[in-house]
Scaffold this active site. Structure first.
Site, PDB file in Angstrom:
ATOM      1  N   ASP A  88       0.662  -1.147  -0.095  1.00 29.76           N
ATOM      2  CA  ASP A  88       0.095  -0.112   0.010  1.00 29.76           C
ATOM      3  C   ASP A  88       0.857   1.353  -0.065  1.00 29.76           C
ATOM      4  O   ASP A  88       2.040   1.227   0.179  1.00 29.76           O
ATOM      5  CB  ASP A  88      -1.076  -0.135   1.288  1.00 29.76           C
ATOM      6  CG  ASP A  88      -2.015  -1.141   1.347  1.00 29.76           C
ATOM      7  OD1 ASP A  88      -2.373  -1.496   0.269  1.00 29.76           O
ATOM      8  OD2 ASP A  88      -2.338  -1.590   2.315  1.00 29.76           O
TER       9      ASP A  88
ATOM     10  N   TYR B  94       7.029  -9.908   7.110  1.00 26.89           N
ATOM     11  CA  TYR B  94       6.720  -8.474   7.133  1.00 26.89           C
ATOM     12  C   TYR B  94       7.139  -7.837   8.710  1.00 26.89           C
ATOM     13  O   TYR B  94       7.311  -8.763   9.920  1.00 26.89           O
ATOM     14  CB  TYR B  94       5.261  -7.944   7.101  1.00 26.89           C
ATOM     15  CG  TYR B  94       4.723  -8.067   5.864  1.00 26.89           C
ATOM     16  CD1 TYR B  94       4.493  -6.897   5.266  1.00 26.89           C
ATOM     17  CD2 TYR B  94       4.082  -9.279   5.281  1.00 26.89           C
ATOM     18  CE1 TYR B  94       3.826  -6.857   3.919  1.00 26.89           C
ATOM     19  CE2 TYR B  94       3.421  -9.082   4.097  1.00 26.89           C
ATOM     20  CZ  TYR B  94       3.307  -8.295   3.372  1.00 26.89           C
ATOM     21  OH  TYR B  94       2.995  -8.158   1.901  1.00 26.89           O
TER      22      TYR B  94
END
Length: 297
Positions: free
Chosen positions: A57, A115
């Site tokens: 994003d 992540y």
């Protein structure tokens, strides 16, 4: 045609994510794919399309994004890494380029992803080098967060942690490991892995969640950086940021660690806390066979 595999790093602060926004009004938002594709297309002598392991994003960073692209066979002798990097802005970098199998797919061949999310435990100020790369939360009860993270690890239906805008057929995912890791400025030790024992570091201040009192500590009197790591076979839209938002809510005392199973059971996004900001999130690594990924089936 020959297929190349690219490993890419970028600072997402001034980028609107990975995916090119073809239908946006001009000037189009600046994206990683939108910067890279014209460069690679010019070098290839034809229009190409990059396919990424994950569409990060806006504001999200990457240290190990992977993409594949097909180029003409007669272009294989080009030093692609050097040539692309020579044309890139400072916030995007090609870390590696190698030839891949013709059927390699950056997204569908991935075994798992890792992540990381960076928190800064004071709001007094953020060091300039960390601007746009951490979430300044203020003090947190990291031990309560540890307990909450235990409930998130494993195989669950994560519908309560999926934001709208996806067409997945199943919201069941496996989070193999959640680790509270030391940053480069913290004492070593913190580790939380699903199904395994873990240890936690302690500060030298009057309370374990306050900055260290030791005058020589690089963060004495300033704050602490915490880095959380999430490994899984795949993640739903903004799932990591939603899990981080939950953990911070627990760390602030807005929720109890034991509230987590009940929230997950609702399968209702509105029952979970707000999404954590994009700025703290980094796509750190994507795993492919053959590799030593310990959770590969």
């Amino acid at each position: 045609m020959a297929r190349l595999r690219l490993t890419i790093a970028y600072k997402g602060t001034d980028l609107h994510g990975w995916q090119v926004q073809e239908h946006a009004t001009r000037p189009r938002p600046r994206t990683v794919q939108g910067v890279l594709e014209p460069i690679v297309s010019r070098m290839a002598g034809e229009q190409v399309r990059l396919h990424a392991a994950g569409r990060t994003d806006a504001g999200v960073h990457a240290d190990g994004q992977v993409a594949h692209v097909d180029i003409p066979d007669h272009k294989l002798d080009v030093d692609w890494q050097k040539a692309i990097n020579a044309q890139l802005p400072d916030d995007i970098c090609i870390l590696d380029v190698r030839r891949a199998a013709d059927d390699f797919h950056a997204r569908f061949d991935a075994l798992g992803k890792r992540y990381t999310y960076r928190l800064w435990l004071t709001r007094r100020f953020i060091p300039p080098k960390l601007h746009g790369q951490v979430w300044a939360t203020g003090p947190l009860d990291v031990y309560a967060m540890d307990r909450a993270a235990r409930h998130l690890a494993g195989t669950h239906d994560f519908a309560a942690f999926q934001n709208q805008g996806t067409d997945v057929t199943s919201t069941v995912r496996t989070v193999h490991a959640i680790r509270r890791c030391p940053s480069g400025t913290l004492p070593a030790g913190a580790l939380l892995t699903y199904g395994e024992p873990y240890t936690s570091w302690r500060c030298t201040g009057t309370h374990p969640d306050q900055p260290p009192a030791t005058a020589g500590h690089p963060l004495a009197g300033i704050g602490l950086e915490l880095v959380w790591s999430f490994e899984g076979d795949g993640f739903l839209k903004q799932m990591v940021r939603n899990m981080m938002g939950l953990l911070v809510a627990v760390g602030r005392g807005a929720l109890a660690a034991d509230d987590v199973p009940g929230i997950m059971a609702t399968l209702d996004r509105s029952r979970a806390p707000a999404t954590a900001p994009a700025c703290g999130l980094t796509l750190s690594e994507v795993y492919y066979p053959p590799c030593d990924y310990p959770y590969a089936r």
